[in-house]
Design a protein around this motif. Structure first.
Motif, PDB file in Angstrom:
ATOM      1  N   LEU A   1      10.365   5.603   2.622  1.00  0.00           N
ATOM      2  CA  LEU A   1      11.020   5.032   1.344  1.00  0.00           C
ATOM      3  C   LEU A   1      12.350   4.313   1.747  1.00  0.00           C
ATOM      4  O   LEU A   1      12.923   3.212   1.214  1.00  0.00           O
ATOM      5  N   THR A   2      13.318   5.210   2.467  1.00  0.00           N
ATOM      6  CA  THR A   2      14.462   4.506   2.935  1.00  0.00           C
ATOM      7  C   THR A   2      14.762   3.254   3.869  1.00  0.00           C
ATOM      8  O   THR A   2      15.344   2.334   3.596  1.00  0.00           O
ATOM      9  N   GLU A   3      13.567   3.289   4.924  1.00  0.00           N
ATOM     10  CA  GLU A   3      13.241   2.148   5.943  1.00  0.00           C
ATOM     11  C   GLU A   3      12.646   1.215   5.156  1.00  0.00           C
ATOM     12  O   GLU A   3      12.543  -0.318   5.879  1.00  0.00           O
ATOM     13  N   GLY A   4      11.724   1.316   4.381  1.00  0.00           N
ATOM     14  CA  GLY A   4      10.901   0.222   3.854  1.00  0.00           C
ATOM     15  C   GLY A   4       9.663  -0.052   4.642  1.00  0.00           C
ATOM     16  O   GLY A   4       9.357  -1.205   5.118  1.00  0.00           O
ATOM     17  N   TRP A   5       9.095   0.850   5.006  1.00  0.00           N
ATOM     18  CA  TRP A   5       7.934   0.719   5.822  1.00  0.00           C
ATOM     19  C   TRP A   5       6.764  -0.182   5.294  1.00  0.00           C
ATOM     20  O   TRP A   5       6.640  -0.510   4.036  1.00  0.00           O
ATOM     21  N   ASP A   6       5.990  -0.954   6.255  1.00  0.00           N
ATOM     22  CA  ASP A   6       4.807  -1.659   5.622  1.00  0.00           C
ATOM     23  C   ASP A   6       3.647  -0.915   5.682  1.00  0.00           C
ATOM     24  O   ASP A   6       3.463   0.306   5.863  1.00  0.00           O
ATOM     25  N   HIS A   7       2.756  -1.520   5.098  1.00  0.00           N
ATOM     26  CA  HIS A   7       1.286  -0.717   4.887  1.00  0.00           C
ATOM     27  C   HIS A   7       0.628  -0.185   6.136  1.00  0.00           C
ATOM     28  O   HIS A   7       0.371   1.089   5.909  1.00  0.00           O
ATOM     29  N   ASP A   8       0.907  -0.783   7.172  1.00  0.00           N
ATOM     30  CA  ASP A   8       0.394   0.024   8.334  1.00  0.00           C
ATOM     31  C   ASP A   8       1.052   1.281   8.760  1.00  0.00           C
ATOM     32  O   ASP A   8       0.362   2.138   9.203  1.00  0.00           O
TER      33      ASP A   8
ATOM     34  N   ALA B   1      -0.181   7.222  -2.742  1.00  0.00           N
ATOM     35  CA  ALA B   1       0.549   6.304  -3.833  1.00  0.00           C
ATOM     36  C   ALA B   1       1.460   5.062  -3.163  1.00  0.00           C
ATOM     37  O   ALA B   1       1.308   3.864  -3.627  1.00  0.00           O
ATOM     38  N   ILE B   2       2.073   5.539  -2.262  1.00  0.00           N
ATOM     39  CA  ILE B   2       3.182   4.547  -1.767  1.00  0.00           C
ATOM     40  C   ILE B   2       2.213   3.511  -0.750  1.00  0.00           C
ATOM     41  O   ILE B   2       2.437   2.213  -1.076  1.00  0.00           O
ATOM     42  N   GLN B   3       1.130   3.970  -0.183  1.00  0.00           N
ATOM     43  CA  GLN B   3       0.674   3.093   0.812  1.00  0.00           C
ATOM     44  C   GLN B   3      -0.105   2.161  -0.152  1.00  0.00           C
ATOM     45  O   GLN B   3      -0.243   1.016   0.220  1.00  0.00           O
ATOM     46  N   ASP B   4      -0.562   2.502  -1.183  1.00  0.00           N
ATOM     47  CA  ASP B   4      -1.465   1.605  -1.927  1.00  0.00           C
ATOM     48  C   ASP B   4      -0.530   0.619  -2.985  1.00  0.00           C
ATOM     49  O   ASP B   4      -1.285  -0.502  -3.338  1.00  0.00           O
ATOM     50  N   ASN B   5       0.714   0.954  -3.075  1.00  0.00           N
ATOM     51  CA  ASN B   5       1.608   0.087  -3.904  1.00  0.00           C
ATOM     52  C   ASN B   5       2.887  -0.301  -3.049  1.00  0.00           C
ATOM     53  O   ASN B   5       3.606  -0.708  -3.899  1.00  0.00           O
ATOM     54  N   THR B   6       3.017  -0.098  -2.012  1.00  0.00           N
ATOM     55  CA  THR B   6       4.131  -0.618  -1.264  1.00  0.00           C
ATOM     56  C   THR B   6       4.148  -1.892  -1.267  1.00  0.00           C
ATOM     57  O   THR B   6       3.264  -2.911  -1.629  1.00  0.00           O
ATOM     58  N   ALA B   7       5.516  -2.478  -1.139  1.00  0.00           N
ATOM     59  CA  ALA B   7       5.932  -4.016  -1.241  1.00  0.00           C
ATOM     60  C   ALA B   7       7.117  -4.105  -0.603  1.00  0.00           C
ATOM     61  O   ALA B   7       8.031  -3.310  -0.817  1.00  0.00           O
ATOM     62  N   PRO B   8       7.481  -5.216  -0.180  1.00  0.00           N
ATOM     63  CA  PRO B   8       8.732  -5.583   0.324  1.00  0.00           C
ATOM     64  C   PRO B   8       9.806  -5.278  -0.235  1.00  0.00           C
ATOM     65  O   PRO B   8      11.110  -4.984   0.258  1.00  0.00           O
ATOM     66  N   ASP B   9       9.964  -5.462  -1.694  1.00  0.00           N
ATOM     67  CA  ASP B   9      11.117  -5.405  -2.384  1.00  0.00           C
ATOM     68  C   ASP B   9      11.093  -3.867  -3.132  1.00  0.00           C
ATOM     69  O   ASP B   9      12.118  -3.690  -3.642  1.00  0.00           O
ATOM     70  N   LEU B  10      10.351  -2.943  -2.485  1.00  0.00           N
ATOM     71  CA  LEU B  10      10.450  -1.763  -3.078  1.00  0.00           C
ATOM     72  C   LEU B  10      11.638  -0.875  -2.799  1.00  0.00           C
ATOM     73  O   LEU B  10      12.328  -0.199  -3.464  1.00  0.00           O
ATOM     74  N   ARG B  11      12.217  -1.107  -1.445  1.00  0.00           N
ATOM     75  CA  ARG B  11      13.389  -0.334  -1.113  1.00  0.00           C
ATOM     76  C   ARG B  11      14.625  -0.686  -1.991  1.00  0.00           C
ATOM     77  O   ARG B  11      15.438  -0.092  -2.191  1.00  0.00           O
TER      78      ARG B  11
END
Length: 361
Positions: free
Chosen positions: A185-192, A258-268
């Protein structure tokens, strides 16, 4: 796979159990030679070989199963011998009837097999008389009793060590899973990256199942064990910790999914997500501290654990320092795009906090 390789086990039987089996066989045979006048006490030797098990409780059960099977098999063989003699057809008839009787009575595999073997040995060993049959039953009982005594007297097995280590590792790896969520969450990981984290989190379920299996084996080894008194406290504490970890494993897996399914570049960029990451990092610190306390407790000495993990049945954390978790977060204005994910993560944090503090009981 090479069929010959199937003859070998993946692990060796403890050498101590091998020694105890040999001692039990020798002692049972010598005792029967003194008490019973007759041929070599084959039934006593077989009973001693089979009854020495990894735990005293298992030895007791094996002794009962073998004794019951021998009694039934000897009585069946003696009866048919008196009625029909001891021809080949009588032996075959007794074996078939033994199989059918064991099936009808729903005997355990050990008892069921022993009925047929005992009947066959009695009919093929020589002259069958009521005294001969009674001696074979006595041999079996003596062999089982001797094996049980040997297993209980010569360093009775305690399998708490592997279970204790499995619980400590489960707590450590659960803490690592929470740490991955906080870092992601802090670093803003991508889907992979989140998919990789999810696979690691899901692996905790199998690890938890293995820890529970180890605890079951440890409980089995302490049943009827004279050495069990000082170890049962540690086992009870490990069981409590494992039950709490079951909830935490479920929660961290759900959060990662939940985070994997809903992550986005602007989440962080959302400030609430940063606060959530901080709270998850604090959860990880508490679970890692729990792992350290479990690992630091000495298995052979029960008092060493009294002031650590298990002094509170309702909470694995309450007995130590106050947990790092702060008060629940307040979200004044939900994010219009990520409000579902944020709400789910906040609920997971609340449930984890209750579990760590014992407020969910």
């Amino acid at each position: 796979m090479n069929p010959v390789a199937r003859l070998r086990s993946s692990s060796r039987t403890p050498f101590l159990q091998v020694v105890k089996t040999a001692v039990a066989v020798v002692a049972a045979v010598l005792l029967c030679r003194v008490l019973i006048d007759g041929p070599f006490p084959t039934f006593a030797a077989i009973a001693a070989l089979l009854v020495v098990q990894p735990s005293i409780n298992q030895s007791f059960v094996k002794g009962l199963e073998r004794s019951a099977g021998v009694v039934l098999g000897v009585v069946l063989a003696t009866g048919f011998h008196l009625l029909l003699g001891d021809t080949v057809w009588v032996v075959l008839l007794v074996i078939v009837l033994a199989i059918l009787i064991a099936w009808a009575l729903r005997l355990t595999p050990t008892s069921a097999t022993q009925v047929g073997i005992s009947g066959m040995l009695v009919l093929t060993a020589g002259v069958v008389t009521p005294n001969y049959s009674a001696d074979r039953i006595l041999e079996t009982v003596l062999g089982a009793i001797v094996a049980l005594i040997v297993n209980a007297v010569i360093v009775p097995p305690v399998l708490l060590g592997p279970a204790h280590l499995a619980v400590a590792r489960l707590a450590r790896d659960t803490a690592a899973a929470f740490e991955r969520v906080a870092i992601g969450l802090t670093e803003g990981w991508d889907h992979d990256r989140w998919h990789e984290a999810l696979l690691q989190a899901r692996a905790l379920r199998q690890q938890h199942a293995r820890a529970e299996a180890s605890l079951t084996a440890a409980r089995e080894s302490l049943t009827m064990n004279p050495r069990g008194g000082r170890h049962r406290t540690i086992l009870d504490e490990d069981i409590v910790v494992t039950e709490h970890l079951r909830v935490l494993v479920t929660r961290v897996t759900g959060m990662t999914r939940a985070i994997q399914d809903n992550t986005a570049p602007d989440l962080r960029a959302d400030p609430v997500v940063g606060s959530i990451a901080t709270e998850v990092a604090r959860i990880a610190a508490d679970v890692r501290a729990l792992s350290a306390r479990v690992a630091a407790s000495e298995v052979p000495v029960a008092p060493a654990v009294g002031s650590s993990v298990g002094s509170s049945v309702s909470s694995p954390v309450a007995s130590a320092a106050e947990p790092a978790l702060t008060a629940p977060l307040e979200v004044i204005r939900p994010n219009s795009r990520h409000w579902v994910l944020i709400g789910a993560l906040l609920e997971d944090i609340r449930r984890v906090r209750e579990e760590l503090l014992g407020e969910d009981d």
